[in-house]
Design an enzyme around this catalytic site. Structure first.
Site, PDB file in Angstrom:
ATOM      1  N   PHE A 281       8.845 -11.870  -9.572  1.00 22.68           N
ATOM      2  CA  PHE A 281       7.668 -12.209  -9.476  1.00 22.68           C
ATOM      3  C   PHE A 281       6.788 -11.044  -9.487  1.00 22.68           C
ATOM      4  O   PHE A 281       7.042 -10.361  -8.464  1.00 22.68           O
ATOM      5  CB  PHE A 281       7.584 -13.186  -8.206  1.00 22.68           C
TER       6      PHE A 281
ATOM      7  N   LEU B  50       3.101  -9.811  -9.271  1.00 20.36           N
ATOM      8  CA  LEU B  50       1.671 -10.094  -8.877  1.00 20.36           C
ATOM      9  C   LEU B  50       1.000  -8.642  -8.553  1.00 20.36           C
ATOM     10  O   LEU B  50       0.028  -8.538  -8.981  1.00 20.36           O
ATOM     11  CB  LEU B  50       1.638 -11.100  -7.744  1.00 20.36           C
TER      12      LEU B  50
ATOM     13  N   GLY C  58      -3.166  -5.131  -3.757  1.00 15.59           N
ATOM     14  CA  GLY C  58      -1.922  -5.836  -3.088  1.00 15.59           C
ATOM     15  C   GLY C  58      -2.395  -6.922  -2.399  1.00 15.59           C
ATOM     16  O   GLY C  58      -2.471  -8.224  -2.858  1.00 15.59           O
ATOM     17  N   SER C  59      -3.083  -6.658  -1.067  1.00 20.01           N
ATOM     18  CA  SER C  59      -3.701  -7.664  -0.252  1.00 20.01           C
ATOM     19  C   SER C  59      -4.862  -8.392  -1.138  1.00 20.01           C
ATOM     20  O   SER C  59      -4.986  -9.603  -1.068  1.00 20.01           O
ATOM     21  CB  SER C  59      -4.289  -7.237   0.962  1.00 20.01           C
TER      22      SER C  59
ATOM     23  N   ILE D  96       7.600  -4.752  -7.297  1.00 18.37           N
ATOM     24  CA  ILE D  96       8.399  -5.831  -7.872  1.00 18.37           C
ATOM     25  C   ILE D  96       9.892  -6.093  -7.429  1.00 18.37           C
ATOM     26  O   ILE D  96      10.527  -5.272  -7.924  1.00 18.37           O
ATOM     27  CB  ILE D  96       8.028  -6.057  -9.340  1.00 18.37           C
TER      28      ILE D  96
ATOM     29  N   GLN E 189      17.524  -9.725  36.536  1.00 24.74           N
ATOM     30  CA  GLN E 189      16.617 -10.583  36.159  1.00 24.74           C
ATOM     31  C   GLN E 189      15.634 -10.305  34.993  1.00 24.74           C
ATOM     32  O   GLN E 189      15.041 -10.964  34.193  1.00 24.74           O
ATOM     33  CB  GLN E 189      15.797 -10.944  37.478  1.00 24.74           C
TER      34      GLN E 189
ATOM     35  N   GLY F 194      21.972   3.188  23.163  1.00 19.87           N
ATOM     36  CA  GLY F 194      22.219   4.179  22.172  1.00 19.87           C
ATOM     37  C   GLY F 194      23.027   3.696  20.960  1.00 19.87           C
ATOM     38  O   GLY F 194      22.733   3.741  19.712  1.00 19.87           O
TER      39      GLY F 194
ATOM     40  N   GLU G  64       4.129 -11.113   0.701  1.00 16.03           N
ATOM     41  CA  GLU G  64       3.688 -12.326   0.713  1.00 16.03           C
ATOM     42  C   GLU G  64       2.592 -12.596   1.517  1.00 16.03           C
ATOM     43  O   GLU G  64       2.091 -13.673   2.146  1.00 16.03           O
ATOM     44  CB  GLU G  64       4.456 -13.358   0.498  1.00 16.03           C
TER      45      GLU G  64
HETATM   46  C1  LIG Z   1       9.751  -4.599   0.327  1.00 15.20           C
HETATM   47  C2  LIG Z   1       8.781  -5.390  -0.594  1.00 15.20           C
HETATM   48  C3  LIG Z   1       9.009  -6.336  -1.466  1.00 15.20           C
HETATM   49  C4  LIG Z   1       7.904  -6.742  -2.410  1.00 15.20           C
HETATM   50  N1  LIG Z   1       8.064  -7.749  -3.120  1.00 15.20           N
HETATM   51  C5  LIG Z   1       7.094  -7.901  -4.153  1.00 15.20           C
HETATM   52  C6  LIG Z   1       7.309  -8.750  -5.181  1.00 15.20           C
HETATM   53  O1  LIG Z   1       8.524  -9.292  -5.590  1.00 15.20           O
HETATM   54  N2  LIG Z   1       6.270  -9.099  -6.046  1.00 15.20           N
HETATM   55  C7  LIG Z   1       4.831  -8.656  -5.828  1.00 15.20           C
HETATM   56  O2  LIG Z   1       4.100  -9.142  -6.576  1.00 15.20           O
HETATM   57  N3  LIG Z   1       4.608  -8.038  -4.906  1.00 15.20           N
HETATM   58  C8  LIG Z   1       5.514  -7.594  -3.800  1.00 15.20           C
HETATM   59  N4  LIG Z   1       5.483  -6.733  -2.812  1.00 15.20           N
HETATM   60  C9  LIG Z   1       4.025  -6.378  -2.567  1.00 15.20           C
HETATM   61  C10 LIG Z   1       3.408  -7.030  -1.219  1.00 15.20           C
HETATM   62  O3  LIG Z   1       2.949  -8.247  -1.546  1.00 15.20           O
HETATM   63  C11 LIG Z   1       2.239  -5.935  -0.867  1.00 15.20           C
HETATM   64  O4  LIG Z   1       2.667  -4.813  -0.431  1.00 15.20           O
HETATM   65  C12 LIG Z   1       1.270  -6.704   0.138  1.00 15.20           C
HETATM   66  O5  LIG Z   1       0.583  -7.759  -0.555  1.00 15.20           O
HETATM   67  C13 LIG Z   1       0.376  -5.530   0.663  1.00 15.20           C
HETATM   68  O6  LIG Z   1      -0.258  -4.847  -0.314  1.00 15.20           O
HETATM   69  P1  LIG Z   1      -0.449  -3.378  -0.188  1.00 15.20           P
HETATM   70  O7  LIG Z   1       0.968  -2.749  -0.059  1.00 15.20           O
HETATM   71  O8  LIG Z   1      -1.170  -2.908  -1.673  1.00 15.20           O
HETATM   72  O9  LIG Z   1      -1.201  -2.892   0.978  1.00 15.20           O
HETATM   73  P2  LIG Z   1      -2.729  -3.253   1.377  1.00 15.20           P
HETATM   74  O10 LIG Z   1      -3.181  -4.143   0.365  1.00 15.20           O
HETATM   75  O11 LIG Z   1      -3.110  -1.633   0.942  1.00 15.20           O
HETATM   76  O12 LIG Z   1      -2.631  -3.313   2.791  1.00 15.20           O
HETATM   77  C14 LIG Z   1      -2.543  -2.417   3.670  1.00 15.20           C
HETATM   78  C15 LIG Z   1      -2.549  -3.237   5.003  1.00 15.20           C
HETATM   79  O13 LIG Z   1      -3.975  -3.466   5.385  1.00 15.20           O
HETATM   80  C16 LIG Z   1      -4.116  -4.474   6.245  1.00 15.20           C
HETATM   81  N5  LIG Z   1      -4.910  -5.543   5.635  1.00 15.20           N
HETATM   82  C17 LIG Z   1      -4.856  -5.848   4.574  1.00 15.20           C
HETATM   83  N6  LIG Z   1      -5.934  -6.955   4.247  1.00 15.20           N
HETATM   84  C18 LIG Z   1      -6.769  -6.654   5.593  1.00 15.20           C
HETATM   85  C19 LIG Z   1      -7.939  -7.408   6.076  1.00 15.20           C
HETATM   86  N7  LIG Z   1      -8.833  -8.161   5.469  1.00 15.20           N
HETATM   87  N8  LIG Z   1      -8.334  -6.786   7.323  1.00 15.20           N
HETATM   88  C20 LIG Z   1      -7.476  -5.725   7.935  1.00 15.20           C
HETATM   89  N9  LIG Z   1      -6.582  -5.431   7.532  1.00 15.20           N
HETATM   90  C21 LIG Z   1      -6.021  -5.680   6.357  1.00 15.20           C
HETATM   91  C22 LIG Z   1      -2.606  -5.113   6.341  1.00 15.20           C
HETATM   92  O14 LIG Z   1      -1.820  -4.642   7.511  1.00 15.20           O
HETATM   93  C23 LIG Z   1      -1.682  -4.428   5.178  1.00 15.20           C
HETATM   94  O15 LIG Z   1      -0.290  -4.331   5.594  1.00 15.20           O
HETATM   95  C24 LIG Z   1       6.441  -6.106  -1.992  1.00 15.20           C
HETATM   96  C25 LIG Z   1       6.266  -5.422  -0.961  1.00 15.20           C
HETATM   97  C26 LIG Z   1       7.239  -4.893  -0.133  1.00 15.20           C
HETATM   98  C27 LIG Z   1       7.180  -3.907   0.885  1.00 15.20           C
END
Ligand SMILES: Cc1cc2nc3c(=O)[nH]c(=O)nc-3n(C[C@H](O)[C@H](O)[C@H](O)COP(=O)(O)OP(=O)(O)OC[C@H]3O[C@@H](n4cnc5c(N)ncnc54)[C@H](O)[C@@H]3O)c2cc1C
Length: 386
Positions: free
Chosen positions: A130, A132, A138-139, A164, A284, A345, A368
């Site tokens: 997938f 994206l 990313g976000s 990906i 406890q 440890g 996600e």
């Molecule tokens: C192991 C792994 C597998 C993945 N597999 C896939 C895949 O199969 N397909 C795919 O398309 N993607 C995949 N991803 C990508 C994943 O979806 C993105 O890493 C994620 O969406 C975050 O985007 P970014 O890494 O660019 O972080 P950024 O968008 O730069 O975000 C960094 C941090 O900013 C913070 N943040 C984000 N938005 C806000 C906000 N509005 N306000 C305050 N803080 C915020 C969050 O803490 C976030 O972690 C994968 C990632 C990893 C680590």
């Protein structure tokens, strides 16, 4: 009371408990805990095994295409992920990616596309991915730059994808690209791109703390037949969100599986480790910690299966899936950390179950939709309701 009493919760039907019990027994026989040396080979083998065992039939929708049911059963997917995660993180990953990578085909594919891809995914003969995320998107998915331009009967893709999962070993990728019908999220479409399509190159394999196949992809004048578009042009964001509505809840289920395993390990350790003339569980302070772990796990399970059940009722699940993912992943991190602490440890020794769990859980709070993104989704839905 058995530790599987939750299977009698009203969210489930009898077939769900039967599925969980059969899978639990199958995994105990076929799959061991721990991180593999050659992660690509291990992942390929797990996909094949899960296909042969019939479990991948639950990852797709449509009995005509080899699926277990006519539509995706979210509760089944969640139970399978939870069970696999309890035993082996890579097995959970292999199952999840077959579902996430083909989910858009199950939900939006033409009959031809479903017939061409889904049976092979269900048998474990084709590995799905997938695509994206991008380096700058990313976000903020709407910042996507990878572009698809219509040219006769084809689209021509140019751009990059990163992070990906299954990148490098996948047989096909569901790729989201900007087609520009409208600005932002309304101008994106989804396509199936075969791994051997000319113009698609793996430019980097990314190593992460819990080893999984992961890569960066480059598309250079990569031609995709228009028939491989999923859904309408410009509807790609909707395709992605509908797919994530299923699989976001299942990320919560995987976190739950990791947390349950951590509690099992902690209970065993706490009741055996002698210190100060008694065992660790006699203190406890330990009991308070175990109580918090168990309560966190039950609240995660309630939120996860509430969301899964609600989706299976055909109801909107955006807020509930976000709550489940947010709570279950954050709680699992705390539960695993507490379990590791009880091992002293030994907890940080490579290959210990709690050590692998500690590495497995971290990325679930990011992918996600990171925790902060889930908080925003929940608040947005709440504010819409007022
Ligand atoms: C192991 C792994 C597998 C993945 N597999 C896939 C895949 O199969 N397909 C795919 O398309 N993607 C995949 N991803 C990508 C994943 O979806 C993105 O890493 C994620 O969406 C975050 O985007 P970014 O890494 O660019 O972080 P950024 O968008 O730069 O975000 C960094 C941090 O900013 C913070 N943040 C984000 N938005 C806000 C906000 N509005 N306000 C305050 N803080 C915020 C969050 O803490 C976030 O972690 C994968 C990632 C990893 C680590």
């Amino acid at each position: 009371m058995s530790d599987k009493d939750y299977l009698a919760w009203p969210f489930f039907e009898p077939r769900h408990a039967a599925l969980e019990q059969a899978l639990d027994a199958w995994v105990a026989q076929h799959i061991a805990h721990g991180h593999a040396q050659d992660v690509d080979a291990a992942c390929r083998q797990l996909v094949r095994q899960l296909g042969e065992g019939g479990w991948l039939r639950h990852a797709i929708g449509g009995t005509a295409y080899g699926g277990a049911g006519d539509s995706i059963d979210t509760r089944a997917i969640c139970l399978i992920r939870e069970t696999l995660a309890r035993h082996n993180g890579l097995a959970d990953f292999a199952f999840a990616m077959q579902g996430l990578g083909s989910g858009a085909i199950s939900l939006f594919g033409s009959d031809d596309n479903r017939a061409a891809y889904l049976p092979r995914v269900a048998r474990g003969e084709a590995i799905a991915a997938f695509a994206l995320s991008e380096p700058q998107a990313g976000s903020d998915v709407a910042a996507m730059q990878c572009a698809a331009v219509r040219d006769g009967d084809d689209y021509v893709l140019n751009g990059e994808k990163t992070w990906i999962s299954n990148g490098g070993i996948a047989d096909f990728y569901v790729v989201f690209a900007r087609t520009g019908e409208q600005p932002g999220a309304r101008g994106i479409s989804a396509f199936i791109v075969d791994a051997d399509a000319p113009g698609l190159v793996i430019t980097e394999r990314i190593q992460v703390i819990a080893p999984h196949p992961l890569a960066r992809l480059q598309f250079t004048d990569c031609r995709v037949p228009a028939g491989k578009r999923l859904g309408e042009a410009g509807q790609g964001f909707k395709v992605a969100m509908a797919t994530l509505d299923v699989f976001r809840t299942s990320v919560a289920a995987a976190a739950l599986g990791f947390a349950r395993r951590a509690l099992e390990e902690a209970m065993q350790r706490a009741t055996q480790r002698q210190m100060f003339g008694q065992v660790l569980a006699d203190f406890q302070l330990t009991q308070a910690r175990l109580a918090d772990m168990a309560t966190g796990i039950d609240t995660s399970a309630l939120l996860t299966y509430r969301a899964a059940w609600q989706r299976d009722q055909g109801r909107k699940v955006t807020k509930e899936a976000a709550m489940a993912k947010l709570h279950a992943t954050e709680t699992a991190q705390q539960v695993i950390d507490a379990a590791l602490q009880m091992f002293g440890g030994l907890g940080v020794v490579s290959g210990q179950v709690v050590e692998t769990l500690y590495r497995e859980i971290r990325a679930l709070r990011i992918y996600e939709g990171a925790t902060e993104v889930q908080q925003l989704i929940i608040a947005r839905e709440l504010l819409k309701e007022t």
